[in-house]
Design a protein around this motif. Sequence first.
Motif, PDB file in Angstrom:
ATOM      1  N   GLY A   1      -5.107  -3.078  11.858  1.00  0.00           N
ATOM      2  CA  GLY A   1      -4.676  -3.004  10.469  1.00  0.00           C
ATOM      3  C   GLY A   1      -4.002  -1.679  10.154  1.00  0.00           C
ATOM      4  N   PHE A   2      -3.684  -1.500   8.904  1.00  0.00           N
ATOM      5  CA  PHE A   2      -3.020  -0.297   8.423  1.00  0.00           C
ATOM      6  C   PHE A   2      -4.099   0.632   7.860  1.00  0.00           C
ATOM      7  N   HIS A   3      -4.279   1.794   8.484  1.00  0.00           N
ATOM      8  CA  HIS A   3      -5.333   2.722   8.084  1.00  0.00           C
ATOM      9  C   HIS A   3      -4.784   3.767   7.116  1.00  0.00           C
TER      10      HIS A   3
ATOM     11  N   VAL B   1       0.845  -1.197   0.000  1.00  0.00           N
ATOM     12  CA  VAL B   1       0.000   0.000   0.000  1.00  0.00           C
ATOM     13  C   VAL B   1       0.885   1.254   0.000  1.00  0.00           C
ATOM     14  N   LYS B   2       1.904   1.252   0.840  1.00  0.00           N
ATOM     15  CA  LYS B   2       2.832   2.392   0.881  1.00  0.00           C
ATOM     16  C   LYS B   2       3.511   2.591  -0.467  1.00  0.00           C
ATOM     17  N   GLU B   3       3.943   1.508  -1.087  1.00  0.00           N
ATOM     18  CA  GLU B   3       4.627   1.586  -2.373  1.00  0.00           C
ATOM     19  C   GLU B   3       3.715   2.016  -3.505  1.00  0.00           C
ATOM     20  N   SER B   4       2.407   1.865  -3.321  1.00  0.00           N
ATOM     21  CA  SER B   4       1.472   2.257  -4.389  1.00  0.00           C
ATOM     22  C   SER B   4       1.551   3.760  -4.653  1.00  0.00           C
ATOM     23  N   ASN B   5       1.942   4.522  -3.608  1.00  0.00           N
ATOM     24  CA  ASN B   5       2.118   5.962  -3.757  1.00  0.00           C
ATOM     25  C   ASN B   5       0.911   6.612  -4.438  1.00  0.00           C
ATOM     26  N   TYR B   6      -0.265   6.163  -4.065  1.00  0.00           N
ATOM     27  CA  TYR B   6      -1.513   6.637  -4.668  1.00  0.00           C
ATOM     28  C   TYR B   6      -1.701   8.120  -4.356  1.00  0.00           C
TER      29      TYR B   6
END
Length: 124
Positions: free
Chosen positions: A77-79, A60-65
């Motif tokens: 979880g990761f919010h 999710v972090k790497e998605s850099n959305y």
Amino acid sequence: MLVAYCDLRQDIRHFRLSQMTELRERFGFPMHFKLSQYTPPDDRSLLVRIRFDHDITDKVKESNYHYIVDMEEHQDGFHVILRVRHLDEVLQWVLGWGADAVVLEPKALQNRIREEAQKILRRY
């Protein structure tokens, strides 16, 4: 993307070149406009909160959305917090994470995800 003056709206707007059907050859800038100092207005007013399973936090972090405004580790979880103009802007992104993502809010996006899941089930 093209930044240009819109005769219809009487203001600087962003235009998708793929959506253009006509171009008038009238060039010029408004008197005090400087493209190097131009910052588009941020009209992303909808907050979206999503909980991801811990094991995909790095992905999710790497998605850099580009709609992400905050990320937080929690016990459950990761919010991730996003800010968008319309829910359609994040619908496909959220669906792409499958069961590893849970929309916490808004309720309207939860409903859209549920509707899409039901459509998928009917196809299979």
